[in-house]
Motif scaffolding. Structure first.
Motif, PDB file in Angstrom:
ATOM      1  N   GLY A  22       0.812  -1.212   0.000  1.00 39.96           N
ATOM      2  CA  GLY A  22       0.000   0.000   0.000  1.00 39.96           C
ATOM      3  C   GLY A  22       0.843   1.259   0.000  1.00 39.96           C
ATOM      4  O   GLY A  22       0.497   2.261  -0.618  1.00 39.96           O
ATOM      5  N   ALA A  23       1.972   1.210   0.688  1.00 39.95           N
ATOM      6  CA  ALA A  23       2.840   2.386   0.777  1.00 39.95           C
ATOM      7  C   ALA A  23       3.722   2.565  -0.451  1.00 39.95           C
ATOM      8  O   ALA A  23       4.074   3.692  -0.792  1.00 39.95           O
ATOM      9  N   HIS A  24       4.089   1.464  -1.116  1.00 32.12           N
ATOM     10  CA  HIS A  24       5.090   1.564  -2.178  1.00 32.12           C
ATOM     11  C   HIS A  24       4.659   1.064  -3.549  1.00 32.12           C
ATOM     12  O   HIS A  24       5.308   1.375  -4.537  1.00 32.12           O
ATOM     13  N   GLY A  25       3.575   0.279  -3.619  1.00 30.59           N
ATOM     14  CA  GLY A  25       3.244  -0.319  -4.903  1.00 30.59           C
ATOM     15  C   GLY A  25       1.866  -0.003  -5.435  1.00 30.59           C
ATOM     16  O   GLY A  25       1.552  -0.356  -6.557  1.00 30.59           O
ATOM     17  N   ALA A  26       1.054   0.634  -4.622  1.00 35.49           N
ATOM     18  CA  ALA A  26      -0.313   0.928  -5.045  1.00 35.49           C
ATOM     19  C   ALA A  26      -0.545   2.435  -4.979  1.00 35.49           C
ATOM     20  O   ALA A  26       0.211   3.164  -4.332  1.00 35.49           O
ATOM     21  N   THR A  27      -1.593   2.876  -5.632  1.00 34.89           N
ATOM     22  CA  THR A  27      -1.909   4.303  -5.617  1.00 34.89           C
ATOM     23  C   THR A  27      -3.385   4.497  -5.308  1.00 34.89           C
ATOM     24  O   THR A  27      -4.199   3.578  -5.427  1.00 34.89           O
ATOM     25  N   GLY A  28      -3.713   5.709  -4.946  1.00 33.91           N
ATOM     26  CA  GLY A  28      -5.105   6.109  -4.759  1.00 33.91           C
ATOM     27  C   GLY A  28      -5.838   5.321  -3.704  1.00 33.91           C
ATOM     28  O   GLY A  28      -5.306   4.999  -2.645  1.00 33.91           O
ATOM     29  N   GLU A  29      -7.072   5.003  -4.024  1.00 32.65           N
ATOM     30  CA  GLU A  29      -7.951   4.310  -3.097  1.00 32.65           C
ATOM     31  C   GLU A  29      -7.407   2.923  -2.730  1.00 32.65           C
ATOM     32  O   GLU A  29      -7.511   2.491  -1.581  1.00 32.65           O
ATOM     33  N   ALA A  31      -4.295   2.022  -2.433  1.00 31.71           N
ATOM     34  CA  ALA A  31      -3.230   2.186  -1.441  1.00 31.71           C
ATOM     35  C   ALA A  31      -3.816   2.409  -0.059  1.00 31.71           C
ATOM     36  O   ALA A  31      -3.333   1.841   0.930  1.00 31.71           O
ATOM     37  N   GLU A  32      -4.863   3.195   0.014  1.00 35.93           N
ATOM     38  CA  GLU A  32      -5.500   3.462   1.308  1.00 35.93           C
ATOM     39  C   GLU A  32      -6.142   2.200   1.883  1.00 35.93           C
ATOM     40  O   GLU A  32      -6.039   1.935   3.083  1.00 35.93           O
ATOM     41  N   ARG A  35      -3.316   0.015   3.220  1.00 38.92           N
ATOM     42  CA  ARG A  35      -2.766   0.548   4.482  1.00 38.92           C
ATOM     43  C   ARG A  35      -3.739   0.334   5.635  1.00 38.92           C
ATOM     44  O   ARG A  35      -3.344  -0.078   6.730  1.00 38.92           O
TER      45      ARG A  35
END
Length: 110
Positions: A22-29, A31-32, A35
Motif C-alpha cells: 500500500g505504501a510503495h506499490g499501489a496508488t489512490g484508493e 493504497a488506502e 494501508r
C-alpha cells in the motif's frame, strides 16, 4: 491454541506485506485500503497473541477471523474485486469489536 498462534503470526506477516504494498506499490484508493487493512490486521494479530497468552480462546479466534474478513475484503477490493465486497467488511469489524469486549469481560472475571 497453537493453531490460532500460528494464524496470528501469519496474519502479522500478511499485514506487513499489505501495508508495504500500500505504501510503495499501489496508488489512490487501493493504497488506502491496503494501508487500512494492514494496520487493523497487524494490531489484531498482536491482540490475538495477547488473548492466547491470557487463555482467552474465543477473543483470540474473533481477532484472527475478524481481521481476516475486515482486511481481506479491503485487500480484495484493492486488487480489483467488486466494490460490493465492501459491504462484507463491517462483519469483520463487528467480530473485532466483540473480541475486544469479550477480552475485557475475560480479564474482569479473571
Amino acid at each position: 491454541m497453537m493453531l490460532v498462534t500460528a494464524l496470528a503470526a501469519l496474519s502479522g506477516a500478511i499485514a506487513v506485506a499489505a501495508g508495504a504494498f500500500g505504501a510503495h506499490g499501489a496508488t489512490g484508493e487501493a493504497a488506502e485500503w491496503l494501508r487500512t487493512g494492514g494496520h487493523y490486521q497487524l494490531i489484531h494479530a498482536v491482540a490475538a497473541l495477547v488473548a492466547v497468552r491470557m487463555a482467552a480462546n474465543v477473543p483470540a479466534w474473533l481477532f484472527v477471523a475478524g481481521a481476516a474478513i475486515f482486511a481481506g475484503t479491503l485487500y480484495a477490493m484493492a486488487l480489483g474485486a467488486p466494490r460490493w465486497l465492501g459491504a462484507v467488511t463491517p462483519i469483520g469489524g463487528a467480530a473485532l469489536i466483540v473480541g475486544w469486549l469479550w477480552l475485557a469481560w475475560h480479564a474482569l472475571k479473571g
